[in-house]
Design a protein around this motif. Sequence first.
Motif, PDB file in Angstrom:
ATOM      1  N   LYS A 141      73.628  -7.957  65.914  1.00 12.79           N
ATOM      2  CA  LYS A 141      72.327  -8.447  65.479  1.00 12.79           C
ATOM      3  C   LYS A 141      72.470  -8.998  64.061  1.00 12.79           C
ATOM      4  O   LYS A 141      73.101  -8.369  63.208  1.00 12.79           O
ATOM      5  CB  LYS A 141      71.290  -7.327  65.489  1.00 12.79           C
ATOM      6  N   ALA A 142      71.880 -10.166  63.811  1.00 10.86           N
ATOM      7  CA  ALA A 142      72.044 -10.831  62.519  1.00 10.86           C
ATOM      8  C   ALA A 142      70.699 -11.040  61.831  1.00 10.86           C
ATOM      9  O   ALA A 142      69.663 -11.203  62.486  1.00 10.86           O
ATOM     10  CB  ALA A 142      72.742 -12.174  62.710  1.00 10.86           C
ATOM     11  N   ARG A 143      70.741 -11.058  60.498  1.00 16.71           N
ATOM     12  CA  ARG A 143      69.538 -11.358  59.708  1.00 16.71           C
ATOM     13  C   ARG A 143      69.961 -11.859  58.339  1.00 16.71           C
ATOM     14  O   ARG A 143      71.071 -11.590  57.875  1.00 16.71           O
ATOM     15  CB  ARG A 143      68.640 -10.124  59.564  1.00 16.71           C
ATOM     16  N   PHE A 144      69.052 -12.593  57.691  1.00 17.91           N
ATOM     17  CA  PHE A 144      69.250 -13.020  56.313  1.00 17.91           C
ATOM     18  C   PHE A 144      68.474 -12.102  55.384  1.00 17.91           C
ATOM     19  O   PHE A 144      67.416 -11.579  55.746  1.00 17.91           O
ATOM     20  CB  PHE A 144      68.763 -14.460  56.109  1.00 17.91           C
ATOM     21  N   VAL A 188      75.721 -16.138  68.016  1.00 20.86           N
ATOM     22  CA  VAL A 188      74.607 -15.498  67.313  1.00 20.86           C
ATOM     23  C   VAL A 188      74.069 -16.546  66.347  1.00 20.86           C
ATOM     24  O   VAL A 188      74.822 -17.104  65.544  1.00 20.86           O
ATOM     25  CB  VAL A 188      75.064 -14.246  66.546  1.00 20.86           C
ATOM     26  N   SER A 189      72.769 -16.859  66.427  1.00 25.45           N
ATOM     27  CA  SER A 189      72.204 -17.902  65.573  1.00 25.45           C
ATOM     28  C   SER A 189      70.961 -17.407  64.850  1.00 25.45           C
ATOM     29  O   SER A 189      70.278 -16.486  65.311  1.00 25.45           O
ATOM     30  CB  SER A 189      71.875 -19.154  66.393  1.00 25.45           C
ATOM     31  N   LEU A 190      70.710 -18.028  63.700  1.00 28.32           N
ATOM     32  CA  LEU A 190      69.548 -17.703  62.885  1.00 28.32           C
ATOM     33  C   LEU A 190      68.918 -18.998  62.372  1.00 28.32           C
ATOM     34  O   LEU A 190      69.635 -19.959  62.047  1.00 28.32           O
ATOM     35  CB  LEU A 190      69.946 -16.846  61.678  1.00 28.32           C
ATOM     36  N   LEU A 239      74.059 -12.827  54.579  1.00 28.10           N
ATOM     37  CA  LEU A 239      74.020 -12.832  56.034  1.00 28.10           C
ATOM     38  C   LEU A 239      74.518 -11.459  56.464  1.00 28.10           C
ATOM     39  O   LEU A 239      75.677 -11.104  56.227  1.00 28.10           O
ATOM     40  CB  LEU A 239      74.908 -13.935  56.599  1.00 28.10           C
ATOM     41  N   LYS A 278      69.500 -24.542  61.934  1.00 29.29           N
ATOM     42  CA  LYS A 278      69.976 -23.175  62.167  1.00 29.29           C
ATOM     43  C   LYS A 278      71.451 -23.070  61.837  1.00 29.29           C
ATOM     44  O   LYS A 278      72.162 -24.076  61.745  1.00 29.29           O
ATOM     45  CB  LYS A 278      69.726 -22.756  63.614  1.00 29.29           C
TER      46      LYS A 278
END
Length: 279
Positions: free
Chosen positions: A141-144, A248-250, A161, A238
Amino acid sequence: MTVEFKVIQMMQWLIMALLLGATGSVFASTIFSPASGVVCDKKSNYCVDEQGISMGLTKQYLGQKAQDALMNVIGDGVGVSLTEYTLSNGVYCDSNKKQCYVDRYYPQTKEKFERKLTMEIFVPMTTKENQVPQCQADQIKARFDSKKGAFDGMSQQGFLLILRNPSKKACTLEALPTLAFKDANNTTLNVKRNTPKDLPSEPVLLPVIIQPDKEVSMRLHWVSSNVFDDAHCVTPNKTVLTLQGGTVSLPFNRQICSPKGNIAFFDQTQLEPMIQDKY
């Protein structure tokens, strides 16, 4: 030439021979690993671990005579580095960089990276013995996190990141993963990270282990406005990280700029364990 001078020359030669080793190939039995994280060289007559050449390990695995010989050659240690050495098969290792290469000559490129001895000496036992698999896309799971503007400045922006492993199994990621930036049409933009100008090549970095329910992070930093005389600015929709089994993209939606003709738009640090109060 005095006897004293000859002795000094002899000592200098012995130090070089011991720590640099021979450059030719030798029988495989000359270099062996008696324990996890330890490599011994019977021809050069010393043992090493991740810290470098070790007196204690030399005695333990090669005997008291080997340790005595090593201590006699090193003497008071002035001008002798125990963290850099060349084994008798020519492989050069640097304990500070935690890397081994097929020889000690520059440039130390990825093509010259010696994986087997690097893994044997510098990779943690859990990585080698349990063979921690690569992270799957659905495992991360990714987040900024902007850290309340801690990385922002005049015409500059940045954030962390953060990658989290919510699964029950540890996995590994490249220490400096490649990020792709895409526009609203899902077209990949020609946006790359900056590479060090003072190094002959990018360093070869060992994989990073993400333990279950733990996080790792890397810092991204870029020029956010047209401050160059002839700037090239893009606004990616993105950012995408490709992993085993998918991506995995944000959302990104921030302007990044570079001088015209330059595709190196941003700085990126390697992944490291997330420390809550670091920033």
